[in-house]
Design a protein around this motif. Structure first.
Motif, mmCIF file in Angstrom:
data_model
loop_
_atom_site.group_PDB
_atom_site.id
_atom_site.type_symbol
_atom_site.label_atom_id
_atom_site.label_comp_id
_atom_site.label_asym_id
_atom_site.label_seq_id
_atom_site.Cartn_x
_atom_site.Cartn_y
_atom_site.Cartn_z
ATOM 1 N N ASP A 128 -44.238 -32.494 -64.065
ATOM 2 C CA ASP A 128 -44.873 -31.678 -63.035
ATOM 3 C C ASP A 128 -46.352 -31.974 -62.883
ATOM 4 O O ASP A 128 -46.928 -31.735 -61.816
ATOM 5 C CB ASP A 128 -44.675 -30.191 -63.337
ATOM 6 N N ASN A 129 -47.029 -32.453 -63.975
ATOM 7 C CA ASN A 129 -48.458 -32.743 -63.802
ATOM 8 C C ASN A 129 -48.731 -34.211 -63.448
ATOM 9 O O ASN A 129 -49.861 -34.679 -63.554
ATOM 10 C CB ASN A 129 -49.313 -32.272 -64.972
ATOM 11 N N LEU A 130 -47.687 -34.914 -62.957
ATOM 12 C CA LEU A 130 -47.852 -36.256 -62.399
ATOM 13 C C LEU A 130 -47.751 -36.205 -60.876
ATOM 14 O O LEU A 130 -47.249 -35.246 -60.307
ATOM 15 C CB LEU A 130 -46.787 -37.199 -62.949
ATOM 16 N N GLY A 131 -48.218 -37.266 -60.229
ATOM 17 C CA GLY A 131 -48.119 -37.358 -58.776
ATOM 18 C C GLY A 131 -49.410 -37.062 -58.042
ATOM 19 O O GLY A 131 -49.413 -36.911 -56.824
ATOM 20 N N VAL A 173 -51.600 -32.506 -75.764
ATOM 21 C CA VAL A 173 -51.547 -31.366 -74.852
ATOM 22 C C VAL A 173 -52.899 -30.656 -74.788
ATOM 23 O O VAL A 173 -53.444 -30.255 -75.824
ATOM 24 C CB VAL A 173 -50.467 -30.354 -75.307
ATOM 25 N N LEU A 174 -53.425 -30.514 -73.576
ATOM 26 C CA LEU A 174 -54.566 -29.634 -73.354
ATOM 27 C C LEU A 174 -54.002 -28.227 -73.248
ATOM 28 O O LEU A 174 -53.138 -27.962 -72.405
ATOM 29 C CB LEU A 174 -55.303 -30.020 -72.070
ATOM 30 N N THR A 175 -54.477 -27.316 -74.116
ATOM 31 C CA THR A 175 -53.936 -25.969 -74.133
ATOM 32 C C THR A 175 -55.018 -24.924 -73.910
ATOM 33 O O THR A 175 -56.199 -25.144 -74.216
ATOM 34 C CB THR A 175 -53.248 -25.650 -75.474
ATOM 35 N N TYR A 176 -54.583 -23.781 -73.404
ATOM 36 C CA TYR A 176 -55.405 -22.571 -73.393
ATOM 37 C C TYR A 176 -54.779 -21.629 -74.400
ATOM 38 O O TYR A 176 -53.586 -21.330 -74.318
ATOM 39 C CB TYR A 176 -55.435 -21.920 -72.011
ATOM 40 N N ASN A 177 -55.557 -21.164 -75.381
ATOM 41 C CA ASN A 177 -54.997 -20.308 -76.405
ATOM 42 C C ASN A 177 -55.163 -18.846 -76.018
ATOM 43 O O ASN A 177 -56.286 -18.349 -75.860
ATOM 44 C CB ASN A 177 -55.656 -20.571 -77.755
ATOM 45 N N LEU A 202 -52.138 -29.374 -69.569
ATOM 46 C CA LEU A 202 -51.944 -30.790 -69.251
ATOM 47 C C LEU A 202 -51.139 -31.405 -70.386
ATOM 48 O O LEU A 202 -51.546 -31.319 -71.544
ATOM 49 C CB LEU A 202 -53.287 -31.501 -69.107
ATOM 50 N N VAL A 203 -50.009 -32.019 -70.041
ATOM 51 C CA VAL A 203 -49.087 -32.518 -71.067
ATOM 52 C C VAL A 203 -48.888 -34.017 -70.906
ATOM 53 O O VAL A 203 -48.552 -34.496 -69.820
ATOM 54 C CB VAL A 203 -47.734 -31.785 -70.975
ATOM 55 N N LEU A 204 -49.090 -34.747 -72.004
ATOM 56 C CA LEU A 204 -48.927 -36.198 -72.039
ATOM 57 C C LEU A 204 -47.891 -36.565 -73.093
ATOM 58 O O LEU A 204 -48.053 -36.236 -74.269
ATOM 59 C CB LEU A 204 -50.267 -36.861 -72.370
ATOM 60 N N ARG A 238 -51.996 -23.749 -63.645
ATOM 61 C CA ARG A 238 -51.558 -23.303 -64.968
ATOM 62 C C ARG A 238 -52.697 -22.595 -65.701
ATOM 63 O O ARG A 238 -52.479 -21.588 -66.376
ATOM 64 C CB ARG A 238 -51.088 -24.505 -65.799
ATOM 65 N N PHE A 239 -53.905 -23.138 -65.572
ATOM 66 C CA PHE A 239 -55.058 -22.544 -66.241
ATOM 67 C C PHE A 239 -55.333 -21.142 -65.708
ATOM 68 O O PHE A 239 -55.539 -20.200 -66.480
ATOM 69 C CB PHE A 239 -56.275 -23.452 -66.038
#
Length: 247
Positions: A128-131, A173-177, A202-204, A238-239
């Protein structure tokens, strides 16, 4: 009995307010979150009805990531995890009806459930976070600049985290805690070792199946291609949604 402050507020409530204030102060220039979304209907336990989520972009139009690679990744690795998760849920449902089912065998099913659910969720976030065009912006761009000093500094740390997994297996993964109100780059080994309360933004995928077909062992080139295709509008959404949650 919870301890109370002089004005009758519990210690837990006071700490919650302090935490909220700290999180708000971390992002002073960011716009307020959108209105709460309606409640999502809950799925019965062990329903085994997960369906693969279609790609939201044309895989033939990504820069530096071949259509063959993306389709193979989606059809084999992601869809395979969806099918296995459904299978495991079915076995858990049957085990629940068997009072003599061995605990050690049940523990194996629960570990596999965790493994496969993590794979499904992370793969869906990844695709989903591609494109996109790879250009940071929005509230998440402002937040990364505030927290890391600049988006370039954040990216350098994200790259370093990702490359620490090169040649192995795992996710960056970039995360918000939701507990600490922090933005962090983290790695998730084996689909299931992310931080408690970390919401993926953001997920890689750094498993070799996500790049070997195009780049062999040149993981850094794959990382370049991934970042050039990030759809930051999705990451930003998402953020904004994640910031409505706190623990």
């Amino acid at each position: 009995m919870p301890h109370e402050t002089a004005d009758g507020m519990s210690r837990r409530d006071a700490l919650g307010l302090i935490g909220t204030g700290v999180a708000a102060a971390a992002f002073p220039t960011i716009s307020s979150a959108a209105e709460d979304r309606p409640m999502t209907a809950l799925t019965p336990a062990f329903a085994g009805q997960h369906q693969p989520k279609p790609l939201g972009f044309d895989p033939a139009k990504l820069k530096g990531l071949s259509e063959k690679l993306i389709r193979s990744h989606w059809e084999n690795n992601y869809t395979g995890s969806v099918k296995t998760l459904n299978l495991i849920e079915g076995r858990l449902a049957a085990a629940m009806q068997d009072k003599d089912f061995p605990p050690i065998a049940y523990g194996g099913l629960k570990r596999e459930e965790l493994h496969r659910l993590g794979s499904v969720v992370l793969h869906e976030h990844y695709f989903d976070n591609l494109g996109g065009d790879g250009k940071t912006g929005g509230d998440i761009g402002k937040a990364l600049s505030q927290v890391y000093g600049s988006t370039e500094t954040w990216e350098a740390e994200f790259r370093r985290t990702a490359m620490s997994l090169a040649g192995g297996s795992g996710w960056c993964v970039l995360t918000y805690n939701a507990a600490t109100g922090e933005l962090r780059n983290q790695w998730a080994w084996d689909h299931m070792h992310g931080a408690v309360a970390g919401i993926p933004l953001l997920v890689l995928d750094m498993y070799e199946h996500s790049y070997h077909m195009d780049y062999g062992s040149a993981a850094a080139k794959y990382l370049d291609a991934f970042l050039a295709n990030v759809k930051w509008e999705v990451v930003d959404r998402r953020f904004q949604q994640a910031r409505r949650f706190s623990i």
